[in-house]
Design an enzyme around this catalytic site. Structure first.
Site, PDB file in Angstrom:
ATOM      1  N   ASP A 211      -1.177  -0.743   6.299  1.00  0.00           N
ATOM      2  CA  ASP A 211      -1.142  -0.349   7.655  1.00  0.00           C
ATOM      3  C   ASP A 211      -2.613   0.124   7.858  1.00  0.00           C
ATOM      4  O   ASP A 211      -3.014   0.394   9.124  1.00  0.00           O
ATOM      5  CB  ASP A 211      -0.465   1.046   7.813  1.00  0.00           C
ATOM      6  CG  ASP A 211      -0.910   2.140   7.107  1.00  0.00           C
ATOM      7  OD1 ASP A 211      -1.225   2.079   5.845  1.00  0.00           O
ATOM      8  OD2 ASP A 211      -0.956   3.201   7.613  1.00  0.00           O
TER       9      ASP A 211
ATOM     10  N   ASP B  13      -6.649  -1.779   4.390  1.00  0.00           N
ATOM     11  CA  ASP B  13      -5.735  -2.833   3.957  1.00  0.00           C
ATOM     12  C   ASP B  13      -6.056  -4.326   4.421  1.00  0.00           C
ATOM     13  O   ASP B  13      -5.524  -5.133   3.992  1.00  0.00           O
ATOM     14  CB  ASP B  13      -4.175  -2.424   4.102  1.00  0.00           C
ATOM     15  CG  ASP B  13      -3.905  -1.192   3.735  1.00  0.00           C
ATOM     16  OD1 ASP B  13      -4.232  -0.957   2.445  1.00  0.00           O
ATOM     17  OD2 ASP B  13      -3.249  -0.339   4.372  1.00  0.00           O
TER      18      ASP B  13
ATOM     19  N   ASP C 209       0.958  -1.077  -0.018  1.00  0.00           N
ATOM     20  CA  ASP C 209      -0.113  -0.054   0.001  1.00  0.00           C
ATOM     21  C   ASP C 209       1.027   1.271  -0.114  1.00  0.00           C
ATOM     22  O   ASP C 209       2.060   0.977   0.383  1.00  0.00           O
ATOM     23  CB  ASP C 209      -0.699  -0.021   1.323  1.00  0.00           C
ATOM     24  CG  ASP C 209      -1.792   1.091   1.396  1.00  0.00           C
ATOM     25  OD1 ASP C 209      -2.544   1.442   0.305  1.00  0.00           O
ATOM     26  OD2 ASP C 209      -1.890   1.925   2.512  1.00  0.00           O
TER      27      ASP C 209
END
Length: 632
Positions: free
Chosen positions: A524, A528, A335
């Site tokens: 995080d 996600d 990400d």
């Protein structure tokens, strides 16, 4: 030959995190089971005396030999009987057969020596496994049982188990930090090497986060407890230890099946040897030489040691199955925000209009934004302070959501925000990789400030290290491509998938896995969590959301991407060691059985080969055990 008895790790791991006391380090002598040592020495003495001719009262059946075999074979027979009840072939059973066969043909000294070697090998194995357990229990030895908390204006000492989130904990110089929290008062430096892997002390002061298990070195500090007990860094490491202790990764199941197969092969080879040669000594040697203990015991040792090494380096793997999966990853997916970048905007550019000064532009914008709580406003004020500017406070302030701010300062009207709030042909120019905040004074455009989410320190080198390991890297993010692609270009990321909704991320992960790729997803945030759970290995940042950490298989406690690289290296190294043990065990066993069948190995030499190879492969796994100051 691994014993099925609870080890120190098992006894420590089941203790509640908040009640664990620092274990005392035992010397090598203290670690050896006295009964095991006495039994081994007694059997060795019997072998020596019988070998010297003490065969009273009958040379063909010496009482001393019988006594030594009964004493020495008792634990081996108990293991073998348990295996027979469970219909499982084991090395204990095969060795017991070989010992009994040697005694049956009158090879009393040989039978006693084989028994001695087997018992000695078990002691060595236990010592090696203890070192693996210690590598993990070392991580659990740094919390105090009693904690000082500030209550009603005074300081009270209470058990750690009674500390609750929100309380203020006082840590004196040299004391261990008992909770995860934020420093409220005091300045000091903290040794966080046991938790984050950072080798140097870290300066801490009001507003800084600290981890349970750190050691306060200089001054007293007061810490607001935020995560205590099982929710703290310490508690999560204990949970990882518990899972590592109880889980059985696929490679361990393979090791057990291979060990059983080698035992069957040895017994089959012995039967063929006897049918062809009618040589009982060679037959016994075939059974004795085959040893699968190196993989049966070396595999869990490698797993425990690797997890300990990773934890010492600033991350933890939740169980052995995830460690094994991590070793086979070929693609690392990131990400962007909060993972490759810091998750908060930074001032990256100042573009004054013609005839305007950069410092004037920044100072006026920071003054206008001084009262705003917007993240972009905070970044502008912080950028001005970092450049030595002291923005003035505005006389009045108005914030319009989605547009920007309008402030009055010294009779002038300052506006800062989007092109809707600050019109003008020059204000339209933007950088695709950054967000522009345009500034005007009394309606006249004076310049733009560019803000961007800066990449994490060390991220470029971490990506290069992953590439050197042959891994493909990707960014999969919900951010727009214009923001994600410059970050990818700066870091050298191979591919970018931008503008994806959470369900689209899942579909993409499924497609990549269907194509044969093995993915590790690093993230995080709350959004996600589904992708972390769907990937082959989910890796969460330690400063990310709790749901991301709960969904992940690996947590980078320090949120340092260098720890990701170290984790990947250790996982791969553990797999190489286990595979080397597999190949070595098969090669030694096949060669040894062939030599024994041809009469080139006596039973005693066969026992030496058996014990020597077993010890070598266990020590090979023990190379993963971290030293007391090791990070990797």
């Amino acid at each position: 030959m691994p014993r099925r008895r609870p080890g120190r790790l098992a006894m420590t791991a089941v203790a509640a995190p908040e009640a664990a006391a620092p274990p005392q380090r035992e010397s090598l002598w203290q670690r050896i089971d006295r009964r095991d040592l006495a039994r081994t020495l007694a059997v060795a003495a019997c072998a020596l005396l019988v070998g010297l001719g003490l065969t009273w009262p009958w040379p063909s059946v010496p009482v001393l030999a019988l006594a030594g075999l009964v004493l020495g074979c008792w634990p081996i027979a108990a293991e073998a009987l348990g295996d027979l009840r469970e219909r499982r072939m084991s090395m204990e059973l095969s060795m017991l057969i070989a010992i009994v066969a040697a005694a049956a043909i009158g090879e009393w000294t040989t039978a006693l020596l084989i028994t001695t070697f087997v018992l000695a090998a078990e002691i060595l194995e236990d010592l090696s496994l203890d070192r693996g357990r210690d590598a993990l229990t070392d991580l659990m030895s740094f919390l105090p049982e009693q904690v000082q908390v500030r209550e009603d204006g005074g300081i009270t000492t209470i058990p750690l188990a009674e500390v609750a989130a929100g309380q203020t904990v006082v840590v004196s110089p040299g004391g261990r930090v008992p909770v995860d929290g934020t420093v409220l008062a005091g300045t000091s430096s903290a040794d966080q090497s046991r938790i984050t892997g950072e080798p140097l002390p870290v300066d801490i002061g009001p507003g800084d986060a600290v981890h349970a298990g750190s050691i306060n070195q200089v001054g007293a500090v007061e810490i607001r407890a935020e995560r205590v007990g099982a929710e703290s860094s310490y508690g999560r490491i204990i949970e990882a230890v518990r899972r590592a202790q109880s889980s059985q990764p696929p490679v361990q199941r393979l090791a057990d099946r291979l060990a059983a197969a080698l035992v069957y092969l040895a017994l089959g080879g012995a039967a063929i040897t006897y049918l062809v040669t009618r040589d009982l000594t060679a037959t016994i040697s075939v059974v004795v030489v085959a040893g699968a203990c190196g993989i049966a015991a070396g595999t869990p040792l490698a797993t425990l040691a690797a997890i300990a090494r990773i934890a010492r380096g600033g991350a933890f793997v939740k169980d052995g199955a995830h460690l094994e999966a991590l070793s086979g990853i070929d693609t690392v997916v990131f990400d962007k925000t909060g993972t490759l970048t810091g998750g908060e905007p930074q001032l990256v550019g100042i573009r004054p209009a013609a005839g305007r000064d950069e410092r004037e532009l920044l100072e006026l914008a920071a003054s206008a934004e001084a009262y705003s709580e917007h993240p972009l406003a905070a970044a502008i004020v912080r950028g001005a302070q970092e450049r030595g500017l002291r923005p003035a406070l505005p006389d009045s302030f108005t914030y319009t959501p989605g547009l920007g701010v309008t402030a009055e300062l010294g009779g002038r009207t300052i506006t800062a925000g989007s092109t809707t709030l600050v019109p003008g042909p020059e204000a339209a120019a933007q950088d695709a990789a950054a967000t522009a905040v345009h500034v005007a004074v009394d309606g006249r455009f004076i310049g733009s400030l560019l803000l961007s989410d800066a990449v994490r320190a060390g991220a470029p080198e971490a990506i290069r290290a992953l590439h050197r390991m042959g891994l493909r890297t990707m960014i999969v993010t919900g951010d727009r491509a214009g923001t994600a692609r410059p970050v990818a270009a700066q870091l050298g990321i191979d591919e970018v998938r931008a503008g994806l909704l959470p369900e689209e991320k899942l579909a993409w992960i499924d497609a990549e896995r269907a194509a044969g790729h093995r993915l590790a997803m690093v993230g995080d945030g709350v959004n996600d969590a589904p992708a972390l759970a769907r990937a082959d290995v989910g890796i969460a940042m330690g400063d990310g959301t709790q749901i991301a950490q709960d969904s992940a298989d690996v947590v980078l406690v320090s949120s340092d991407l260098d720890d990701l690289v170290g984790t990947m290296r250790v996982a791969r190294r553990a797999r190489r060691i286990v595979m080397a043990n597999f190949a070595g065990t098969i090669a030694v066993d096949l060669l040894g059985m062939a030599l024994a069948a041809m009469g080139l190995l006596s039973p005693v030499l066969a026992a030496l080969v058996h014990v020597g190879s077993e010890t070598a492969f266990i020590l090979n796994s023990a190379r993963l055990i971290p030293g007391r100051s090791s990070r990797r």
